[in-house]
Each structure stands twice: as structure tokens, then as C-alpha cells.
Design a protein around this motif. Structure first.
Motif, PDB file in Angstrom:
ATOM      1  N   ASN A   1       0.749  -1.156  -0.118  1.00 23.22           N
ATOM      2  CA  ASN A   1      -0.007  -0.042   0.154  1.00 23.22           C
ATOM      3  C   ASN A   1       0.846   1.379   0.038  1.00 23.22           C
ATOM      4  O   ASN A   1       1.727   1.512   0.872  1.00 23.22           O
ATOM      5  CB  ASN A   1      -0.702   0.068   1.261  1.00 23.22           C
ATOM      6  N   PHE A   2       0.652   2.228  -0.929  1.00 28.51           N
ATOM      7  CA  PHE A   2       1.315   3.426  -0.989  1.00 28.51           C
ATOM      8  C   PHE A   2       0.905   4.663  -0.396  1.00 28.51           C
ATOM      9  O   PHE A   2       1.408   5.571  -0.286  1.00 28.51           O
ATOM     10  CB  PHE A   2       1.655   3.554  -2.481  1.00 28.51           C
ATOM     11  N   ALA A   3      -0.463   4.296   0.165  1.00 25.94           N
ATOM     12  CA  ALA A   3      -1.063   5.668   1.061  1.00 25.94           C
ATOM     13  C   ALA A   3      -0.294   5.692   2.165  1.00 25.94           C
ATOM     14  O   ALA A   3      -0.146   4.765   3.172  1.00 25.94           O
ATOM     15  CB  ALA A   3      -2.510   5.154   1.115  1.00 25.94           C
ATOM     16  N   VAL A   4       0.293   6.858   2.636  1.00 19.98           N
ATOM     17  CA  VAL A   4       0.903   6.971   3.926  1.00 19.98           C
ATOM     18  C   VAL A   4       0.094   6.848   4.939  1.00 19.98           C
ATOM     19  O   VAL A   4       0.537   6.318   6.059  1.00 19.98           O
ATOM     20  CB  VAL A   4       1.363   8.344   3.753  1.00 19.98           C
ATOM     21  N   GLY A   5      -1.259   7.204   4.839  1.00 25.58           N
ATOM     22  CA  GLY A   5      -2.057   6.801   6.098  1.00 25.58           C
ATOM     23  C   GLY A   5      -2.584   5.438   6.310  1.00 25.58           C
ATOM     24  O   GLY A   5      -2.585   4.893   7.352  1.00 25.58           O
TER      25      GLY A   5
ATOM     26  N   HIS B   1      -8.412   2.979   8.039  1.00 27.72           N
ATOM     27  CA  HIS B   1      -8.076   3.905   6.910  1.00 27.72           C
ATOM     28  C   HIS B   1      -8.858   3.590   5.711  1.00 27.72           C
ATOM     29  O   HIS B   1      -9.403   2.614   5.553  1.00 27.72           O
ATOM     30  CB  HIS B   1      -6.338   3.427   6.701  1.00 27.72           C
ATOM     31  N   ASP B   2      -9.058   4.734   4.958  1.00 26.54           N
ATOM     32  CA  ASP B   2     -10.024   4.879   3.919  1.00 26.54           C
ATOM     33  C   ASP B   2      -9.091   5.285   2.765  1.00 26.54           C
ATOM     34  O   ASP B   2      -8.753   6.744   3.050  1.00 26.54           O
ATOM     35  CB  ASP B   2     -11.307   5.550   4.120  1.00 26.54           C
ATOM     36  N   SER B   3      -8.969   4.884   1.564  1.00 25.72           N
ATOM     37  CA  SER B   3      -8.564   5.489   0.256  1.00 25.72           C
ATOM     38  C   SER B   3      -9.923   5.677  -0.536  1.00 25.72           C
ATOM     39  O   SER B   3     -10.389   4.774  -1.100  1.00 25.72           O
ATOM     40  CB  SER B   3      -7.723   4.730  -0.337  1.00 25.72           C
TER      41      SER B   3
ATOM     42  N   GLY C   1     -17.925   0.549  -5.946  1.00 17.37           N
ATOM     43  CA  GLY C   1     -18.129   1.614  -5.091  1.00 17.37           C
ATOM     44  C   GLY C   1     -17.008   1.913  -4.327  1.00 17.37           C
ATOM     45  O   GLY C   1     -16.552   3.089  -3.827  1.00 17.37           O
ATOM     46  N   LEU C   2     -16.261   0.770  -3.831  1.00 16.36           N
ATOM     47  CA  LEU C   2     -15.319   0.904  -2.846  1.00 16.36           C
ATOM     48  C   LEU C   2     -13.791   1.018  -3.803  1.00 16.36           C
ATOM     49  O   LEU C   2     -13.634   0.816  -4.880  1.00 16.36           O
ATOM     50  CB  LEU C   2     -15.160  -0.380  -2.043  1.00 16.36           C
ATOM     51  N   VAL C   3     -12.973   1.733  -2.947  1.00 11.08           N
ATOM     52  CA  VAL C   3     -11.494   1.679  -3.427  1.00 11.08           C
ATOM     53  C   VAL C   3     -10.545   0.898  -2.611  1.00 11.08           C
ATOM     54  O   VAL C   3     -10.306  -0.243  -3.126  1.00 11.08           O
ATOM     55  CB  VAL C   3     -10.851   3.343  -3.534  1.00 11.08           C
ATOM     56  N   ALA C   4     -10.296   1.204  -1.459  1.00 11.46           N
ATOM     57  CA  ALA C   4      -9.369   0.505  -0.680  1.00 11.46           C
ATOM     58  C   ALA C   4      -9.381   0.948   0.963  1.00 11.46           C
ATOM     59  O   ALA C   4      -9.380   2.174   1.159  1.00 11.46           O
ATOM     60  CB  ALA C   4      -7.895   0.783  -1.047  1.00 11.46           C
ATOM     61  N   HIS C   5      -9.813   0.222   1.710  1.00 12.56           N
ATOM     62  CA  HIS C   5     -10.330   0.534   2.999  1.00 12.56           C
ATOM     63  C   HIS C   5      -9.757  -0.629   4.135  1.00 12.56           C
ATOM     64  O   HIS C   5      -9.955  -1.853   3.540  1.00 12.56           O
ATOM     65  CB  HIS C   5     -11.852   0.598   3.056  1.00 12.56           C
ATOM     66  N   GLN C   6      -9.583  -0.403   5.296  1.00 14.23           N
ATOM     67  CA  GLN C   6      -8.996  -1.414   6.110  1.00 14.23           C
ATOM     68  C   GLN C   6      -9.581  -0.998   7.644  1.00 14.23           C
ATOM     69  O   GLN C   6      -9.323   0.152   7.928  1.00 14.23           O
ATOM     70  CB  GLN C   6      -7.795  -1.746   6.101  1.00 14.23           C
ATOM     71  N   GLU C   7     -10.267  -1.849   8.443  1.00 14.22           N
ATOM     72  CA  GLU C   7     -10.452  -1.748   9.713  1.00 14.22           C
ATOM     73  C   GLU C   7      -9.608  -2.772  10.645  1.00 14.22           C
ATOM     74  O   GLU C   7      -9.584  -3.868  10.097  1.00 14.22           O
ATOM     75  CB  GLU C   7     -11.732  -1.839  10.128  1.00 14.22           C
TER      76      GLU C   7
END
Length: 265
Positions: A126-130, A231-233, A211-217
Motif C-alpha cells: 500500500n502506497f498510501a501514507v495513512g 484507513h480509507d482511500s 463503489g469501494l477503492v481501498a479500506h481497512q479496519e
């Protein structure tokens, strides 16, 4: 001096976002793309990229042989991405790879090749810093709240499940959490898979919906309390700052680094 970059999969959602990012970054120069359908054309011939006079190759080896490049960005699919990354390392071009779904054996093979050639490589689930911060926070929390489950949600065109981010999160959690079996010892699945996959006792649940992109709990439970780290992208631009950072960092490496958290200062 600009960093010369090749991008694989420019027509994909992530690839097209990377093309825009590289084109808009003054310190980068897009010198070629690899695409399985449009060899011999230029990016300007494809609808989303007017004005980009960049050659397209169908054969990745021909591309690496022909084009003077410093970095190769791959955001495609696991099997193709693995072969692309091997070839780039063989030609001493630094790969930055966001393709998830590589097996541990594939990563080990790329690591050996990277060291043998002394060519840096960054693979990031995952390249999203968050998202990277979410994984690091989860690793810390697991030391104190060892009962944990992961729910990851992605668009319905994603090929691998669970996501590379979920697997990476579970692996990081294991660094601070002792392996334990969660739930009732006599628990029984009425439907196979109802409790999800497991990595050393950590349950992982995958959701795939349009409808989703990339999300994790990451959900933690303890006596009288729960903790959720989420985190949600919402779009793919969220990944580009991590890609940009990786392009700069990979030029100074002589081995493979797995995970964006390992290059954050």
C-alpha cells in the motif's frame, strides 16, 4: 537531473494515475510505457493522454533493452508484475512495485536478484501514507490488546484476497503479539469461511464491492473495551505521494525493501 521512468499498465486505474503524477512532477521524465495491447503507438494515441508523446512497448524486455531508464513503476497484476520486476532488475532498472498478491517465495526470489545485481527495489502493498501509519499503530496496539481481527474492503475488480495490506498488517502485528487462538475453543463454522482466513490466529475478512477503492479496519477487543484503527482511500490519488517518495528513495538503495514504512523517516 531528472529521473527517467517506465510505467507498466498505463490504461489501468492505478497506472493512469501514475502517468499523470509522473508527467506533473518536474524531477521525473516519463520515457516509456509497457502495455499488452498498444505496442508501437504513443501515449498520445490513447484517449486519456493527449499530448504525451511517449512510446508504448508490448514486449517488456524490448522496452528495457531500448529505453534509457532509471526507475520502473509497476501497478499491474501479480503474475505480470512479478515477471516485469524480475526483468527490470536484470537490466539494472530500479523497480517500484505496488502490485499486491506476490507470494513470500516470489518476494524472496526478487530479493535475491536485487542483492545480486546491487539494484534497489521497493515493493509496497500500500502506497498510501495513512495506510502505513494504520499498520504501524496496529502493531503497537497489538502488544496491549492481542485479540484482533482485520476487515479489508476493496473494489470488485481486485484479483487477490486477502489484500497485501491486510497480510502485511497481520505480519506486523505478529512482531508484538504472541500467537493465540481467538474465540470460543469449540467454535464451529456453520458455513465454511464464515470466520475468514487466519494468519497465526488473526482472522482476516475480505469484502469486494463496486463503489469501494481501498479500506481497512483493524479491530481490537479487551475486557470492557474495543479499539478500531481505520484507513480509507477514496481515490487512487491517495497512493501517489507514496509512489513519488519511493521513486526518489529507490535510487539510493542496493537491495529490496518491502513495505513503505521502511523508507519513511
Amino acid at each position: 537531473m531528472p529521473i527517467n521512468i517506465i510505467i507498466a499498465g498505463p490504461r489501468g486505474k492505478m497506472g493512469s494515475e501514475a502517468v499523470q503524477m509522473v508527467s506533473n512532477e518536474e524531477s521525473f521524465t516519463l520515457v516509456a510505457c509497457i502495455d499488452r495491447k498498444n505496442g508501437g503507438k504513443a501515449l498520445k494515441d490513447l484517449e486519456p493522454f493527449p499530448g504525451l508523446d511517449v512510446p508504448i512497448f508490448e514486449d517488456p524486455e524490448q522496452c528495457f533493452q531500448t529505453v534509457d531508464a532509471d526507475v520502473f513503476i509497476d501497478l499491474t497484476v501479480p503474475d505480470v508484475g512479478f515477471e516485469h520486476t524480475k526483468l527490470a532488475l536484470l537490466y539494472d532498472i530500479h523497480p517500484v512495485v505496488g502490485t499486491s498478491g506476490f507470494s513470500s517465495e516470489q518476494v524472496a526470489a526478487l530479493e535475491d536478484l536485487s542483492v545480486t545485481h546491487g539494484t534497489g527495489c521497493i515493493i509496497a502493498p500500500n502506497f498510501a501514507v495513512g495506510a502505513v501509519l494504520m499498520m504501524q499503530f496496529a502493531k503497537t496496539a497489538a502488544k496491549y490488546l492481542p485479540d484482533v481481527e482485520i476487515i479489508e474492503k476493496h473494489h470488485d475488480q481486485k484479483l487477490d484476497a486477502p489484500s497485501g495490506t491486510a497480510v502485511k498488517t497481520a505480519n506486523m502485528i505478529q512482531e508484538t503479539r504472541e500467537n493465540k487462538q481467538q474465540g470460543h475453543p469449540d467454535e464451529k463454522e456453520i458455513l465454511d469461511g464464515a470466520r475468514g482466513a487466519q494468519i497465526e490466529g488473526v482472522h482476516i475478512h475480505s469484502v469486494r464491492l463496486p463503489g469501494l477503492v481501498a479500506h481497512q479496519e483493524v479491530l481490537f477487543g479487551g475486557p470492557g473495551q474495543t479499539l478500531t484503527i481505520k484507513h480509507d482511500s477514496y481515490n487512487r490519488a491517495s497512493f501517489m505521494e507514496g509512489v513519488k517518495l519511493s521513486v526518489h528513495k529507490v535510487m539510493g538503495l542496493n537491495k529490496l525493501v518491502y513495505g513503505l514504512e521502511n523508507i519513511l523517516e
